[in-house]
Design a protein around this motif. Structure first.
Motif, PDB file in Angstrom:
ATOM      1  N   PRO A  30      35.257  49.631  23.313  1.00  0.00           N
ATOM      2  CA  PRO A  30      34.393  48.936  24.275  1.00  0.00           C
ATOM      3  C   PRO A  30      35.147  47.837  25.038  1.00  0.00           C
ATOM      4  O   PRO A  30      34.644  47.308  26.019  1.00  0.00           O
ATOM      5  N   VAL A  89      37.762  48.134  26.854  1.00  0.00           N
ATOM      6  CA  VAL A  89      38.587  48.644  27.947  1.00  0.00           C
ATOM      7  C   VAL A  89      37.660  49.109  29.068  1.00  0.00           C
ATOM      8  O   VAL A  89      36.602  49.690  28.823  1.00  0.00           O
ATOM      9  N   VAL A  90      38.040  48.779  30.293  1.00  0.00           N
ATOM     10  CA  VAL A  90      37.275  49.203  31.467  1.00  0.00           C
ATOM     11  C   VAL A  90      38.078  50.289  32.160  1.00  0.00           C
ATOM     12  O   VAL A  90      39.297  50.156  32.335  1.00  0.00           O
ATOM     13  N   THR A  91      37.428  51.370  32.528  1.00  0.00           N
ATOM     14  CA  THR A  91      38.143  52.484  33.143  1.00  0.00           C
ATOM     15  C   THR A  91      37.617  52.743  34.547  1.00  0.00           C
ATOM     16  O   THR A  91      36.471  52.430  34.868  1.00  0.00           O
ATOM     17  N   ILE A 143      42.625  54.681  35.551  1.00  0.00           N
ATOM     18  CA  ILE A 143      43.250  53.374  35.317  1.00  0.00           C
ATOM     19  C   ILE A 143      42.480  52.731  34.178  1.00  0.00           C
ATOM     20  O   ILE A 143      41.236  52.722  34.196  1.00  0.00           O
ATOM     21  N   VAL A 189      41.953  49.190  32.023  1.00  0.00           N
ATOM     22  CA  VAL A 189      42.213  47.749  32.023  1.00  0.00           C
ATOM     23  C   VAL A 189      41.542  47.147  30.790  1.00  0.00           C
ATOM     24  O   VAL A 189      40.320  47.254  30.633  1.00  0.00           O
ATOM     25  N   PRO A 190      42.322  46.538  29.900  1.00  0.00           N
ATOM     26  CA  PRO A 190      41.719  45.975  28.687  1.00  0.00           C
ATOM     27  C   PRO A 190      41.054  44.622  28.935  1.00  0.00           C
ATOM     28  O   PRO A 190      41.473  43.872  29.810  1.00  0.00           O
ATOM     29  N   VAL A 191      40.015  44.343  28.160  1.00  0.00           N
ATOM     30  CA  VAL A 191      39.416  43.006  28.152  1.00  0.00           C
ATOM     31  C   VAL A 191      40.338  42.126  27.307  1.00  0.00           C
ATOM     32  O   VAL A 191      40.711  42.508  26.199  1.00  0.00           O
ATOM     33  N   ILE A 192      40.716  40.967  27.836  1.00  0.00           N
ATOM     34  CA  ILE A 192      41.645  40.090  27.110  1.00  0.00           C
ATOM     35  C   ILE A 192      41.130  38.658  27.141  1.00  0.00           C
ATOM     36  O   ILE A 192      40.237  38.337  27.913  1.00  0.00           O
ATOM     37  N   ASP A 193      41.730  37.800  26.317  1.00  0.00           N
ATOM     38  CA  ASP A 193      41.210  36.434  26.245  1.00  0.00           C
ATOM     39  C   ASP A 193      42.227  35.373  26.635  1.00  0.00           C
ATOM     40  O   ASP A 193      42.027  34.198  26.374  1.00  0.00           O
ATOM     41  N   ASN A 194      43.331  35.805  27.234  1.00  0.00           N
ATOM     42  CA  ASN A 194      44.286  34.779  27.662  1.00  0.00           C
ATOM     43  C   ASN A 194      45.122  35.295  28.829  1.00  0.00           C
ATOM     44  O   ASN A 194      45.176  36.496  29.094  1.00  0.00           O
ATOM     45  N   ILE A 195      45.777  34.362  29.468  1.00  0.00           N
ATOM     46  CA  ILE A 195      46.438  34.655  30.736  1.00  0.00           C
ATOM     47  C   ILE A 195      47.774  35.385  30.532  1.00  0.00           C
ATOM     48  O   ILE A 195      48.309  35.991  31.450  1.00  0.00           O
ATOM     49  N   MET A 221      48.128  39.561  31.035  1.00  0.00           N
ATOM     50  CA  MET A 221      47.401  39.950  32.233  1.00  0.00           C
ATOM     51  C   MET A 221      47.800  41.296  32.844  1.00  0.00           C
ATOM     52  O   MET A 221      46.992  41.964  33.446  1.00  0.00           O
ATOM     53  N   ASP A 222      49.060  41.697  32.702  1.00  0.00           N
ATOM     54  CA  ASP A 222      49.476  42.907  33.413  1.00  0.00           C
ATOM     55  C   ASP A 222      49.531  44.132  32.502  1.00  0.00           C
ATOM     56  O   ASP A 222      50.305  45.041  32.701  1.00  0.00           O
ATOM     57  N   PHE A 272      48.059  46.991  32.062  1.00  0.00           N
ATOM     58  CA  PHE A 272      47.238  48.103  32.533  1.00  0.00           C
ATOM     59  C   PHE A 272      47.849  49.431  32.100  1.00  0.00           C
ATOM     60  O   PHE A 272      49.016  49.495  31.755  1.00  0.00           O
TER      61      PHE A 272
END
Lengths: 94, 295
Positions: free
Chosen positions: A12, A14-16, A24, A26-32, A35-36, A38
């Motif tokens: 859950p 990861v956004v596709t 593509i 893109v994972p949900v993450i909690d820090n900067i 960021m890349d 993908f």
């Protein structure tokens, strides 16, 4: 180690988005700092990804790949296991 | 002053000081963006004093302080700003590392309600409510609300054609902007742009960085993902490759599925409408000739 009876499903966290026949991720993450992080999936990767629906096990996914792409069982098994290993952070494997 | 409006990238942002709030003193770089329009997209009320986070607020994202040194990012401090979520409310706690004061700030925002609040603690008889990093944070969340894009990129306009050169630090954004400037192009910005769709076209806008910055915009005709190389060449990117390369250079805080999905959707649509190429370039004037020859 992923067994043939393991059942993979999408995390859950990861956004596709599908673009043509590719994905593509893109994972949900909690820090900067992350960021890349993908991931893009080609057509074959997209096919495997869509089979990981939380119902099929790895053996069934391999069988579907063999049928779709006319490849031998050994190659398909290596592809699917490699795919799962590479994308394990994007998957839930039961 | 007690209230003023800024127009940045087409966003009309109104700042009002609360009854107990500070005197608002926008810094020099925003002076050319002050407008007198009556209908703001966003109202930010500025308070002096503390704002306690509600019980149950959860930290969802945090950013250390990084600084660029000779093209490399170096972490200067563990704590810079953090995002907390409580139901639909988003709280951002920040320090101001380049301020002469020891002030701290808490911005309370919502992605659906366009009246936000800002609390400034410390010695705040007067304050710039867009002091770094508040300017970047406020503009970033506005792009999320409006389905726009904030990207690490330089942008130029040459004879009505807009070229966007995107890359992280050290990839050559400023170099390309300077080369275009020398050949008569108009530099929109050399480091960070906001991209917005107007009708069927995409436009890039600067955000105030330098003291004499004036609002500038241009249509986006081509997007280049840039890379230093020994010869000039470009490779067209399409599909997922184009989207992922542009996404990688977007300014983003991916702590929420909805925020990611919005940006991913916006970037995907833009990449289907605006040509994207990877540009390998040698940093001299011949890259400009090469790009014009390949128009």
């Amino acid at each position: 180690m992923t067994g043939l009876r393991s059942i993979p499903s999408h995390s859950p966290d990861v956004v596709t988005r599908k673009t043509g026949s590719e994905y593509i991720l893109v994972p949900v993450i909690d820090n900067i700092a992350d960021m890349d992080n993908f991931y893009t999936l080609n057509e074959t990767g997209a096919f495997i990804w869509e089979l990981m629906d939380g119902e099929r096990n790895v053996k069934e996914i391999i069988r579907a790949l063999v049928a779709e792409y006319d490849i031998d069982d050994k190659t398909a098994r290596a592809d699917v296991i490699s795919f799962i290993t590479e994308l394990k952070d994007y998957l839930i494997i039961k | 002053m007690k209230e003023y409006n800024l127009n940045i990238a087409g966003y009309n942002i109104r700042f009002e000081s609360a009854a107990d709030g500070p005197e608002l003193v926008p810094s020099e770089r925003f002076r050319n963006s002050i407008v007198t329009r009556p209908d703001p997209n966003l109202l930010i009320t500025v308070h002096s004093g503390e704002c306690n986070l509600p019980r149950g607020a959860r930290r969802v994202f945090h950013a250390p302080l990084f600084e660029e040194e000779e093209g490399t990012l170096i972490r200067r401090a563990k704590k810079f700003w953090s995002v907390y979520k409580h139901h639909s409310r988003i709280f951002i706690k920040t320090t101001f590392p380049y301020s002469s004061t020891k002030n701290k700030g808490i911005l309370l925002l919502s992605l659906t309600h366009m009246c936000w609040d800002l609390w400034l603690t410390g010695d705040v008889t007067e304050a710039d409510p867009m002091e770094y990093p508040l300017d970047a944070l406020i503009l970033y969340y506005l792009t999320i609300v409006f389905g726009d894009i904030m990207i690490h990129a330089s942008g130029v306009n040459n004879a009505g054609r807009g070229y966007l050169f995107s890359g992280v630090s050290g990839k050559g954004k400023t170099t390309l902007a300077r080369l275009w400037f020398k050949t008569g192009g108009t530099v929109i910005n050399d480091d960070r742009l906001i991209i917005r769709k107007r009708g069927a076209r995409y436009f890039m806008y600067n955000t105030p960085v330098y003291t004499d910055d004036k609002p500038r915009e241009s249509p986006v005709s081509k997007i280049f993902i840039i890379e230093h190389a020994s010869e000039n060449r470009q490779v067209r990117l399409t599909g997922a490759a184009a989207v992922s390369r542009v996404m990688a250079n977007c300014i983003q805080q991916n702590w929420d599925r909805e925020i990611i999905a919005r940006l991913l959707g916006t970037v995907s649509i833009m990449c289907s409408m605006v040509p994207v190429s990877q540009l390998f370039f040698k940093p001299d004037r011949r890259i400009i000739e090469y790009l014009l020859e390949n128009e």
